[in-house]
Design an enzyme around this catalytic site. Structure first.
Site, PDB file in Angstrom:
ATOM      1  N   TYR A  40      46.007  13.913  18.892  1.00 19.12           N
ATOM      2  CA  TYR A  40      46.081  13.660  20.294  1.00 19.12           C
ATOM      3  C   TYR A  40      44.788  13.676  20.669  1.00 19.12           C
ATOM      4  O   TYR A  40      44.454  15.007  21.130  1.00 19.12           O
ATOM      5  CB  TYR A  40      47.180  14.280  21.016  1.00 19.12           C
ATOM      6  CG  TYR A  40      48.534  14.177  20.465  1.00 19.12           C
ATOM      7  CD1 TYR A  40      48.992  12.896  19.812  1.00 19.12           C
ATOM      8  CD2 TYR A  40      49.654  14.862  21.067  1.00 19.12           C
ATOM      9  CE1 TYR A  40      50.272  12.605  19.247  1.00 19.12           C
ATOM     10  CE2 TYR A  40      50.963  14.714  20.540  1.00 19.12           C
ATOM     11  CZ  TYR A  40      51.278  13.621  19.672  1.00 19.12           C
ATOM     12  OH  TYR A  40      52.558  13.470  19.426  1.00 19.12           O
ATOM     13  N   GLY A  77      58.536   6.069  28.209  1.00 22.23           N
ATOM     14  CA  GLY A  77      56.953   5.580  28.400  1.00 22.23           C
ATOM     15  C   GLY A  77      56.909   5.403  30.113  1.00 22.23           C
ATOM     16  O   GLY A  77      55.994   4.919  30.483  1.00 22.23           O
TER      17      GLY A  77
HETATM   18  N1  LIG Z   1      55.974  12.284  16.745  1.00 23.26           N
HETATM   19  C1  LIG Z   1      55.639  11.265  17.339  1.00 23.26           C
HETATM   20  O1  LIG Z   1      55.265  10.437  16.239  1.00 23.26           O
HETATM   21  C2  LIG Z   1      55.493  11.166  18.494  1.00 23.26           C
HETATM   22  C3  LIG Z   1      55.044   9.916  19.103  1.00 23.26           C
HETATM   23  C4  LIG Z   1      54.617   9.762  20.463  1.00 23.26           C
HETATM   24  C5  LIG Z   1      54.818  10.873  21.183  1.00 23.26           C
HETATM   25  N2  LIG Z   1      55.333  12.182  20.802  1.00 23.26           N
HETATM   26  C6  LIG Z   1      55.622  13.216  21.613  1.00 23.26           C
HETATM   27  O2  LIG Z   1      56.546  12.991  22.557  1.00 23.26           O
HETATM   28  C7  LIG Z   1      55.868  13.139  24.011  1.00 23.26           C
HETATM   29  C8  LIG Z   1      56.699  12.321  24.832  1.00 23.26           C
HETATM   30  O3  LIG Z   1      56.415  10.909  24.336  1.00 23.26           O
HETATM   31  P1  LIG Z   1      55.751   9.747  25.261  1.00 23.26           P
HETATM   32  O4  LIG Z   1      54.367  10.680  26.207  1.00 23.26           O
HETATM   33  O5  LIG Z   1      55.209   8.628  24.520  1.00 23.26           O
HETATM   34  O6  LIG Z   1      56.732   8.999  26.361  1.00 23.26           O
HETATM   35  P2  LIG Z   1      57.483   9.687  27.444  1.00 23.26           P
HETATM   36  O7  LIG Z   1      57.388  11.263  27.747  1.00 23.26           O
HETATM   37  O8  LIG Z   1      58.666   8.842  27.570  1.00 23.26           O
HETATM   38  O9  LIG Z   1      56.633   8.758  28.546  1.00 23.26           O
HETATM   39  C9  LIG Z   1      55.360   9.301  28.998  1.00 23.26           C
HETATM   40  C10 LIG Z   1      54.885   8.225  29.995  1.00 23.26           C
HETATM   41  O10 LIG Z   1      55.446   7.935  31.090  1.00 23.26           O
HETATM   42  C11 LIG Z   1      54.662   8.374  32.309  1.00 23.26           C
HETATM   43  N3  LIG Z   1      55.931   9.138  33.039  1.00 23.26           N
HETATM   44  C12 LIG Z   1      56.281  10.405  32.777  1.00 23.26           C
HETATM   45  N4  LIG Z   1      57.206  10.769  33.793  1.00 23.26           N
HETATM   46  C13 LIG Z   1      57.039   9.882  34.572  1.00 23.26           C
HETATM   47  C14 LIG Z   1      57.679   9.769  35.657  1.00 23.26           C
HETATM   48  N5  LIG Z   1      58.462  10.681  36.310  1.00 23.26           N
HETATM   49  N6  LIG Z   1      57.529   8.682  36.608  1.00 23.26           N
HETATM   50  C15 LIG Z   1      56.652   7.660  36.263  1.00 23.26           C
HETATM   51  N7  LIG Z   1      56.049   7.542  34.756  1.00 23.26           N
HETATM   52  C16 LIG Z   1      56.316   8.673  34.028  1.00 23.26           C
HETATM   53  C17 LIG Z   1      53.374   9.217  31.825  1.00 23.26           C
HETATM   54  O11 LIG Z   1      52.691   8.697  32.651  1.00 23.26           O
HETATM   55  P3  LIG Z   1      51.690   9.550  33.866  1.00 23.26           P
HETATM   56  O12 LIG Z   1      50.705  10.410  32.868  1.00 23.26           O
HETATM   57  O13 LIG Z   1      51.292   8.605  34.679  1.00 23.26           O
HETATM   58  O14 LIG Z   1      52.901  10.739  34.411  1.00 23.26           O
HETATM   59  C18 LIG Z   1      53.393   8.558  30.472  1.00 23.26           C
HETATM   60  O15 LIG Z   1      52.647   7.540  30.429  1.00 23.26           O
HETATM   61  C19 LIG Z   1      54.524  12.975  23.762  1.00 23.26           C
HETATM   62  O16 LIG Z   1      53.688  13.758  24.758  1.00 23.26           O
HETATM   63  C20 LIG Z   1      54.450  13.623  22.306  1.00 23.26           C
HETATM   64  O17 LIG Z   1      54.116  15.089  22.618  1.00 23.26           O
HETATM   65  C21 LIG Z   1      55.419  12.082  19.600  1.00 23.26           C
END
Ligand SMILES: NC(=O)c1ccc[n+]([C@@H]2O[C@H](COP(=O)([O-])OP(=O)(O)OC[C@H]3O[C@@H](n4cnc5c(N)ncnc54)[C@H](OP(=O)(O)O)[C@@H]3O)[C@@H](O)[C@H]2O)c1
Length: 294
Positions: free
Chosen positions: A70, A219
């Site tokens: 990351y 997302g």
């Molecule tokens: N193992 C893997 O292959 C893998 C892959 C991807 C992710 N991950 C892990 O999973 C975690 C979560 O996944 P993710 O970040 O892809 O997806 P997520 O948590 O579903 O979505 C995060 C995204 O949504 C936005 N967001 C979050 N809360 C919000 C809200 N209340 N209102 C509007 N927008 C919101 C964020 O933007 P803002 O910053 O503008 O809030 C960010 O761009 C990651 O941080 C990582 O630790 C693991």
């Protein structure tokens, strides 16, 4: 928009014991978004990202998920810079097994020598002597799965890793890894709309392993679902709170790790722990047709 923060803390989600000796509140933080666009370089607002980490801990979040890839390295560095020395109860789970040739590009590298170097790098950046949970980020089709997991088994024997987790795996792969070592967690893509990993989740439940759904709030694109919007409206909540409350209710081994770079979104998301959805709402959400993934 409902403000459910007030005195709400992650403890309201209940706890889950990772590996039998690391009890954490069942609402974590995903630290992938505290990086630049394309999960590359420094975040646009570094100070706000530091405030997100501090606020997360202040609100009782004691499980943070990150990875060497990351940024790369940016997320782990920012976590250490902001939170080290760490609170006693904070569990940091990181990952290794991917190379980052550029923004938005992720290439698996499950060679044992790569995993060893990745783990050593994470130990330094996180400023710890032992990583609480080290997750193999993604099986590498070019490297026998057992060889990659074997590298983590060695690192664990050397005391550099406390527990081993897997990510982006099938049930069959979890069982193969279990023949080599105890596995404490699985992190797969999963949300209201993406349930391909339901069998893996069921397996985790039987084995009492934590299941970390990644992309739990789709997302940030939940507003597109009329069902979620309507249930949110009825409950004076937001779509992301509904999605997270459904995850928490769906399985006792579920440990969501929503990611954000904004304090406002962190607080909004955490409000899910106080949102007790009625059985009828949960049943309606159960029926949302997941989008098949190619
Ligand atoms: N193992 C893997 O292959 C893998 C892959 C991807 C992710 N991950 C892990 O999973 C975690 C979560 O996944 P993710 O970040 O892809 O997806 P997520 O948590 O579903 O979505 C995060 C995204 O949504 C936005 N967001 C979050 N809360 C919000 C809200 N209340 N209102 C509007 N927008 C919101 C964020 O933007 P803002 O910053 O503008 O809030 C960010 O761009 C990651 O941080 C990582 O630790 C693991």
């Amino acid at each position: 928009m409902a403000d459910r923060t007030g005195t709400i803390t992650a403890a309201l989600a209940g706890t889950i014991d990772i590996g039998g000796d690391l009890p954490v509140n069942r609402f974590g933080f995903g630290a992938m978004r505290i990086t630049g666009e394309g999960i590359w370089g420094e975040p646009a607002d570094r100070e706000e990202c530091k405030r997100v980490l501090l606020r997360a801990v202040a609100l009782g979040i004691n499980f943070i998920d990150t990875a060497d890839s990351y940024g790369p390295e940016v997320s782990e560095r920012l976590i250490a810079e902001t939170l080290h020395p760490y609170p006693e109860d904070l569990v940091i789970a990181t990952k290794g097994g991917l190379n980052r040739p550029g923004p938005g590009v992720w290439e698996p590298d499950g060679r044992p020598e790569h995993l060893r170097a990745a783990c050593e790098g994470s130990l330094k950046r996180l400023r710890v002597e032992q990583i609480d949970v080290y997750q193999f980020h993604r099986p590498d089709p070019k490297v026998p799965f057992e060889e990659s997991v074997g590298a983590l088994v060695e690192l664990k024997a050397e005391g550099k890793i406390r527990h081993i987790g897997l990510s982006n795996v099938t049930t069959d792969e979890v069982e193969r890894a279990q023949k080599l070592t105890p596995i404490v967690s699985v992190q797969n893509r999963y949300s209201l709309f993406e349930r391909d990993s339901e069998p893996v989740l069921e397996f985790c439940s039987l084995e009492e392993m934590a299941f970390l759904p990644w992309r739990p709030v789709a997302g940030g694109n939940l507003g597109a679902s009329a069902v979620v919007e309507e249930i949110a409206r009825r409950n004076h909540a937001t779509p992301s709170q509904v999605a997270l409350a459904w995850l928490l209710a769906h399985s006792p081994v579920m440990l969501p790790i929503p990611g954000t770079s904004k304090v406002e979104h962190l607080e909004e998301n955490l409000g899910a722990v106080a949102l007790g959805l009625a059985p009828a709402d949960l049943a309606e959400l159960d029926k949302i047709a997941p989008e098949p993934r190619g």
